[in-house]
Scaffold this active site. Structure first.
Site, PDB file in Angstrom:
ATOM      1  N   CYS A 149     -35.201  10.116  19.848  1.00  0.00           N
ATOM      2  CA  CYS A 149     -34.952  11.518  20.213  1.00  0.00           C
ATOM      3  C   CYS A 149     -35.686  11.916  21.485  1.00  0.00           C
ATOM      4  CB  CYS A 149     -35.367  12.436  19.074  1.00  0.00           C
ATOM      5  SG  CYS A 149     -34.522  12.071  17.539  1.00  0.00           S
ATOM      6  N   HIS A 183     -36.581  19.704  21.506  1.00  0.00           N
ATOM      7  CA  HIS A 183     -35.646  18.835  20.806  1.00  0.00           C
ATOM      8  C   HIS A 183     -35.062  19.607  19.624  1.00  0.00           C
ATOM      9  CE1 HIS A 183     -33.838  15.661  18.642  1.00  0.00           C
ATOM     10  NE2 HIS A 183     -34.821  15.466  17.789  1.00  0.00           N
ATOM     11  N   ASN A 197     -28.635  17.731  14.920  1.00  0.00           N
ATOM     12  CA  ASN A 197     -29.655  16.994  15.681  1.00  0.00           C
ATOM     13  C   ASN A 197     -28.967  15.785  16.314  1.00  0.00           C
ATOM     14  OD1 ASN A 197     -31.629  15.148  16.458  1.00  0.00           O
ATOM     15  ND2 ASN A 197     -32.997  15.618  14.757  1.00  0.00           N
TER      16      ASN A 197
HETATM   17  N1  COA Z   1     -29.980  19.339  -0.303  1.00  0.00           N
HETATM   18  C1  COA Z   1     -30.504  20.069  -1.304  1.00  0.00           C
HETATM   19  N2  COA Z   1     -31.746  19.854  -1.812  1.00  0.00           N
HETATM   20  C2  COA Z   1     -32.459  18.863  -1.255  1.00  0.00           C
HETATM   21  C3  COA Z   1     -31.970  18.061  -0.197  1.00  0.00           C
HETATM   22  C4  COA Z   1     -30.678  18.331   0.256  1.00  0.00           C
HETATM   23  N3  COA Z   1     -30.114  17.633   1.267  1.00  0.00           N
HETATM   24  N4  COA Z   1     -32.908  17.168   0.139  1.00  0.00           N
HETATM   25  C5  COA Z   1     -33.972  17.393  -0.649  1.00  0.00           C
HETATM   26  N5  COA Z   1     -33.694  18.423  -1.496  1.00  0.00           N
HETATM   27  C6  COA Z   1     -34.575  19.013  -2.497  1.00  0.00           C
HETATM   28  C7  COA Z   1     -35.522  18.006  -3.100  1.00  0.00           C
HETATM   29  O1  COA Z   1     -34.921  17.368  -4.195  1.00  0.00           O
HETATM   30  C8  COA Z   1     -36.686  18.881  -3.509  1.00  0.00           C
HETATM   31  O2  COA Z   1     -36.358  19.528  -4.719  1.00  0.00           O
HETATM   32  P1  COA Z   1     -37.503  19.861  -5.819  1.00  0.00           P
HETATM   33  O3  COA Z   1     -38.448  20.816  -5.134  1.00  0.00           O
HETATM   34  O4  COA Z   1     -36.730  20.472  -6.936  1.00  0.00           O
HETATM   35  O5  COA Z   1     -38.136  18.552  -6.142  1.00  0.00           O
HETATM   36  C9  COA Z   1     -36.730  19.947  -2.413  1.00  0.00           C
HETATM   37  O6  COA Z   1     -35.404  19.974  -1.840  1.00  0.00           O
HETATM   38  C10 COA Z   1     -37.737  19.676  -1.341  1.00  0.00           C
HETATM   39  O7  COA Z   1     -37.585  18.305  -0.900  1.00  0.00           O
HETATM   40  P2  COA Z   1     -38.249  17.780   0.408  1.00  0.00           P
HETATM   41  O8  COA Z   1     -37.789  16.388   0.649  1.00  0.00           O
HETATM   42  O9  COA Z   1     -39.728  18.036   0.307  1.00  0.00           O
HETATM   43  O10 COA Z   1     -37.545  18.719   1.456  1.00  0.00           O
HETATM   44  P3  COA Z   1     -38.172  19.489   2.699  1.00  0.00           P
HETATM   45  O11 COA Z   1     -38.564  20.856   2.338  1.00  0.00           O
HETATM   46  O12 COA Z   1     -39.175  18.630   3.394  1.00  0.00           O
HETATM   47  O13 COA Z   1     -36.872  19.615   3.612  1.00  0.00           O
HETATM   48  C11 COA Z   1     -35.952  18.491   5.509  1.00  0.00           C
HETATM   49  C12 COA Z   1     -36.173  18.459   4.015  1.00  0.00           C
HETATM   50  C13 COA Z   1     -35.297  17.183   5.937  1.00  0.00           C
HETATM   51  C14 COA Z   1     -35.048  19.677   5.851  1.00  0.00           C
HETATM   52  C15 COA Z   1     -37.308  18.703   6.214  1.00  0.00           C
HETATM   53  O14 COA Z   1     -38.267  17.801   5.714  1.00  0.00           O
HETATM   54  C16 COA Z   1     -37.216  18.536   7.687  1.00  0.00           C
HETATM   55  O15 COA Z   1     -36.490  19.254   8.357  1.00  0.00           O
HETATM   56  N6  COA Z   1     -37.980  17.616   8.253  1.00  0.00           N
HETATM   57  C17 COA Z   1     -37.966  17.351   9.666  1.00  0.00           C
HETATM   58  C18 COA Z   1     -36.775  16.553   9.953  1.00  0.00           C
HETATM   59  C19 COA Z   1     -36.504  16.468  11.392  1.00  0.00           C
HETATM   60  O16 COA Z   1     -36.556  17.437  12.082  1.00  0.00           O
HETATM   61  N7  COA Z   1     -36.209  15.281  11.812  1.00  0.00           N
HETATM   62  C20 COA Z   1     -35.843  15.026  13.127  1.00  0.00           C
HETATM   63  C21 COA Z   1     -36.989  14.580  13.914  1.00  0.00           C
HETATM   64  S1  COA Z   1     -36.341  13.665  15.198  1.00  0.00           S
END
Ligand code: COA
Length: 326
Positions: free
Chosen positions: A115, A251, A282
């Protein structure tokens, strides 16, 4: 060719794939909802490229836009740098194929910084022009991430998308691209990666495309805080303060990361902020040029504005610089 004192972005262009894919189309395979995706990432829809929209064809279209904006022909470009992780042919480089279609002269090569790749390319182009090695450098950020994203991976399927953005960088009478602040934290390289290498996948007859996997929460924490510091360093290296910045083009990883960065950096409210992720997703290496290109097209970024660019991702690699909007 003799060394020139400064370089600047002369033109910018972009290509967005034709097919729009709303959240409704991706939610069933990952047991998610439109509301969850919008709330966690800001994404409402993204674009997925069709079979005829390749890494090369999307790059050529974006490059033609950048050349037209700069008032240059392909033959006036003497270096092509392509940032991508989704040109699935190991060799030749996408840049060679793009250069041939555009009729450019000189060097053409790909770089791999995920990225952060486009901002790495801008840094290289700036120094190539200033050092006298090149006169006009085409820098492309392009991805067809739909090829290497699993539609059933809950952590990535709703995030990654396709597109291309390009700039032409050439000589300038005044400073218009600051020195880069960049780096790589390989200790954390496990946080975003391809799950299995192509050779192993083929040799072991793995019945699925290798794809990207990500530890979302850890990436979120790293990006939100460490990257605000890098962005501030870039402003400082440009000899500026946050009060001099007109446009912020981070980004397009996640709107919540952008929000935390703005607060941490204490960016003034008047600064115009790129929010291309809402309908572009993204697009990794393409995200910064796509977002800046839209702001230029829509008059949100005006010629002469100071734009802070920062990109970060797998590696973990990052790069930031301040550029003058063409
Ligand atoms: N849809 C619905 N629920 C989801 C899910 C999805 N796609 N993915 C995870 N969950 C749920 C999990 O099961 C968990 O549920 P629980 O609380 O009942 O156990 C909850 O959501 C939180 O999971 P988690 O993995 O901790 O999610 P998060 O809050 O970290 O959000 C992202 C996930 C990916 C949105 C977030 O971590 C993020 O944006 N990270 C940065 C990613 C990014 O920008 N990457 C690019 C960099 S180049």
């Amino acid at each position: 060719m003799s060394a020139v004192q400064h370089a600047r972005i002369l033109g910018i262009g972009s290509y967005r794939p034709v097919r729009e894919v709303p959240n409704a189309e991706v939610v069933d395979a990952i047991d998610s909802s439109d509301e969850w995706i919008q709330q966690r990432s800001g994404i409402r829809s993204r674009r997925f490229a069709g079979a005829d929209e390749t890494v090369v064809s999307m790059s050529v279209a974006a490059a033609r836009g950048a050349l037209a904006h700069a008032g240059l022909e392909g033959t006036q470009v003497d270096t092509v740098i392509v940032a991508t992780v989704s040109h699935l042919l190991q060799t030749p480089a996408a840049a060679s194929l793009i250069a041939a279609e555009l009729g450019t002269k000189g060097a053409a090569f790909d770089i791999s910084a995920a990225c952060a790749g486009f901002c790495h390319g801008v840094a290289l182009a700036n120094d190539l022009v200033r050092g006298g090695s090149a006169e006009h450098v085409l820098v492309v950020g392009v991805e067809k991430l739909s090829d290497i994203t699993s539609a059933t991976d809950r952590g990535t399927a709703f995030i990654f998308a396709d597109g291309a953005g390009a700039v032409v960088i050439g000589p300038s009478d005044v400073p218009a691209i600051s020195p880069v602040v960049w780096g790589s934290d390989g200790e954390q390289s496990d946080l975003i990666r391809q799950n299995i290498d192509w050779g192993t996948a083929v040799r072991d007859n793995v019945d699925e495309m290798p794809h990207l996997v990500m530890q979302g929460s850890a990436v979120f924490r790293w990006a939100s805080f460490a990257m605000a510091k890098v962005a501030l360093e870039a402003i400082d290296k440009a000899g500026l303060t946050v009060d001099d910045i007109d446009v912020f083009v981070p980004h397009q990883a996640n709107n919540r990361i952008t929000d935390v960065m703005i607060r941490t950096m204490k960016l003034p409210e008047r600064v115009r902020v790129a929010r291309d992720i809402v309908d572009a997703g993204n697009t990794s290496a393409a995200s910064v040029p796509l977002a800046l290109s839209r702001m230029v097209d829509e008059g949100e970024a005006r010629s002469g504005d100071k734009a802070l660019l920062i990109a970060f991702g797998a590696g973990l690699a990052f790069a930031a610089q301040v550029v003058t909007v063409p």
